[in-house]
Design a protein around this motif. Structure first.
Motif, mmCIF file in Angstrom:
data_model
loop_
_atom_site.group_PDB
_atom_site.id
_atom_site.type_symbol
_atom_site.label_atom_id
_atom_site.label_comp_id
_atom_site.label_asym_id
_atom_site.label_seq_id
_atom_site.Cartn_x
_atom_site.Cartn_y
_atom_site.Cartn_z
ATOM 1 N N VAL A 144 39.189 32.044 30.834
ATOM 2 C CA VAL A 144 40.499 31.247 31.154
ATOM 3 C C VAL A 144 41.489 31.947 31.703
ATOM 4 O O VAL A 144 42.067 31.818 32.753
ATOM 5 C CB VAL A 144 40.730 30.415 30.069
ATOM 6 N N MET A 145 41.748 33.255 31.247
ATOM 7 C CA MET A 145 42.877 34.062 31.680
ATOM 8 C C MET A 145 42.589 34.581 32.987
ATOM 9 O O MET A 145 43.257 34.609 33.718
ATOM 10 C CB MET A 145 42.914 35.149 30.558
ATOM 11 N N ALA A 146 41.281 34.854 33.214
ATOM 12 C CA ALA A 146 40.830 35.469 34.538
ATOM 13 C C ALA A 146 40.914 34.222 35.802
ATOM 14 O O ALA A 146 41.435 34.809 36.747
ATOM 15 C CB ALA A 146 39.227 35.868 34.304
ATOM 16 N N THR A 147 40.756 33.022 35.337
ATOM 17 C CA THR A 147 41.031 31.985 35.956
ATOM 18 C C THR A 147 42.515 31.592 36.431
ATOM 19 O O THR A 147 42.934 31.467 37.592
ATOM 20 C CB THR A 147 40.496 30.693 35.348
ATOM 21 N N ILE A 148 43.274 31.910 35.621
ATOM 22 C CA ILE A 148 44.636 31.614 35.693
ATOM 23 C C ILE A 148 45.223 32.905 36.631
ATOM 24 O O ILE A 148 45.605 32.552 37.629
ATOM 25 C CB ILE A 148 45.548 31.858 34.290
ATOM 26 N N ALA A 149 44.612 34.054 36.278
ATOM 27 C CA ALA A 149 45.296 35.233 37.035
ATOM 28 C C ALA A 149 44.829 35.054 38.355
ATOM 29 O O ALA A 149 45.498 35.358 39.665
ATOM 30 C CB ALA A 149 44.468 36.554 36.674
#
Length: 325
Positions: A144-149
Motif C-alpha cells: 500500500v505504501m508503494a502504491t501511494i508513492a
C-alpha cells in the motif's frame, strides 16, 4: 406616480442588497468542512478498491471466508487509497481550478487549505500502514505504501503532465489492490494476483480515455496531454480496442485457477465490452457522432461483473462441490 414607485422599488432593492447575509451556523460550517475532507479522498474512486480486493481475497482463501481479515484489509486499503487521492489533489490543485469537471473539488474552491490537506493525506497513509501491519501483515502494508508513492510521485508529479501515455503506466497504481488483497491472505505473491493486476492494468486506458474523450477540452485547458487531447478520436478509439482485447485475454488467462462460473461470465462480459468499444471505433472511422461516456460507464460495469463473477466462483468452490457428488 410611476417615478415614485420606481424610486421606492430601487431603494428597497438597494436596502435588500446592502443587508448583511445571515451568518452560517457553526453546525453547518462543521458539516461543510467534514464533507470537504471526505471529498478529498474521492469516495467514488475508492469503489474500485472494493471491487478488486474482496474477490481476490476470496480466490486466495478459496473455500472459506475470513470476514475479519477482509474487513481489516478493506479499512487499511481504503485509508491508503484515501491518502493517495488526497495527496493527488494537493499536487493537482492548480489544474483542478482550470477544469470544469474538477472545479468544485475542495482545494480548487479553497474549502480546505493545501497544507491541511497534505497533513491529512500523510496521516491517512500512516494509519493505513499501521492497520495493515498490525492486523494483516507487513507485505500488505508495504504494498500500500508503494502504491501511494507511485501514484503521487510517479503518476501525478511526473507522468500526468508530461506524456499522453500517463494513464497507461500511471494506471498501475489502481491495480495494486489485487496484490494487496492476495498478500493479506497468503503473505506472498503468486501468478493469480499478477494476472488480476494485468486485467485492471489493461482495462485502465480504455476506461480513462473514454472519459477523457468526453472532457478533452477540460484537459487541454489545464495543459494535461491526455491521449484524446493530442490524438484524433479514431486513433484513440483504435488504442482502446487494442487494450480492451488485452483485458479480455487477461481475464481468460485466469480460467486455469477458477471454475466454469467465472469462465462463462468472463467470456460473456468480455464479448459485451468488446462490442461497445468496437462500435465506438467504427463510429470514429465513419465520422459519426460518438458517445464515449457510455463506454466509460460500461467499462465500470464490465469490471464489476467480472470481479463479482470471480467472487461467486471462489465462494461456491464448484470443483470441490462436484467432486463430492
Amino acid at each position: 406616480m410611476d417615478i415614485g414607485h420606481s424610486g421606492a422599488r430601487t431603494s428597497a432593492a438597494t436596502r435588500t442588497a446592502d443587508a448583511p447575509t445571515a451568518p452560517t451556523s457553526p453546525a453547518r460550517r462543521l458539516r461543510d468542512l467534514v464533507l470537504a475532507y471526505v471529498a478529498l479522498t474521492k469516495p467514488r474512486v475508492i469503489e474500485l478498491l472494493l471491487v478488486a480486493t474482496v474477490p481476490v481475497m476470496l480466490l486466495a482463501d478459496r473455500g472459506s471466508v475470513d470476514i475479519v481479515l477482509i474487513a481489516v484489509t478493506l479499512v487499511g486499503g481504503w485509508l491508503g487509497a484515501a491518502s493517495a487521492n488526497t495527496l493527488n489533489m494537493v499536487v493537482d490543485a492548480d489544474i483542478d481550478q482550470k477544469m470544469k469537471r474538477t472545479a468544485r473539488r475542495p482545494l480548487a474552491r479553497h474549502a480546505v487549505g493545501r497544507g491541511h490537506a497534505f497533513v491529512f493525506g500523510v496521516v491517512l497513509g500512516a494509519a493505513s500502514f499501521a492497520v495493515l501491519w498490525a492486523f494483516a501483515n507487513l507485505l500488505a502494508a508495504l504494498l500500500v505504501m508503494a502504491t501511494i508513492a507511485f501514484y503521487v510521485l510517479v503518476y501525478t508529479m511526473v507522468l500526468k503532465r508530461r506524456t499522453s501515455q500517463n494513464v497507461v503506466w500511471g494506471g498501475a497504481a489502481g491495480c495494486m489492490p489485487t496484490l494487496v488483497g492476495w498478500a493479506a491472505v497468503t503473505g506472498s505473491i503468486s501468478w493469480q494476483p499478477i494476472v488480476l493486476f494485468l486485467i485492471i492494468f489493461f482495462w485502465t486506458p480504455p476506461h480513462t480515455w473514454a472519459l477523457a474523450m468526453r472532457y478533452k477540452e477540460d484537459y487541454a485547458a489545464a495543459g494535461v496531454p491526455m491521449l484524446p487531447v493530442v490524438a484524433t478520436e479514431q486513433q484513440v478509439a483504435k488504442q482502446m480496442v487494442v487494450y480492451t482485447w488485452a483485458t479480455v485475454a487477461a481475464t481468460l488467462a485466469l480460467v486455469a485457477a477458477t471454475g466454469w462460473i467465472y469462465a462463462v461470465i468472463a467470456v460473456a462480459a468480455g464479448a459485451w465490452f468488446l462490442r461497445a468499444v468496437h462500435k465506438l471505433y467504427a463510429g470514429t472511422r465513419r465520422g459519426e457522432p460518438i458517445a464515449p461516456l457510455r463506454v466509460f460507464l460500461q467499462s465500470n460495469e464490465y469490471l464489476a461483473v467480472v470481479f463479482c463473477g470471480l467472487a461467486v466462483d471462489s465462494v461456491i468452490h464448484l470443483p470441490t462441490v462436484l467432486s463430492t457428488l
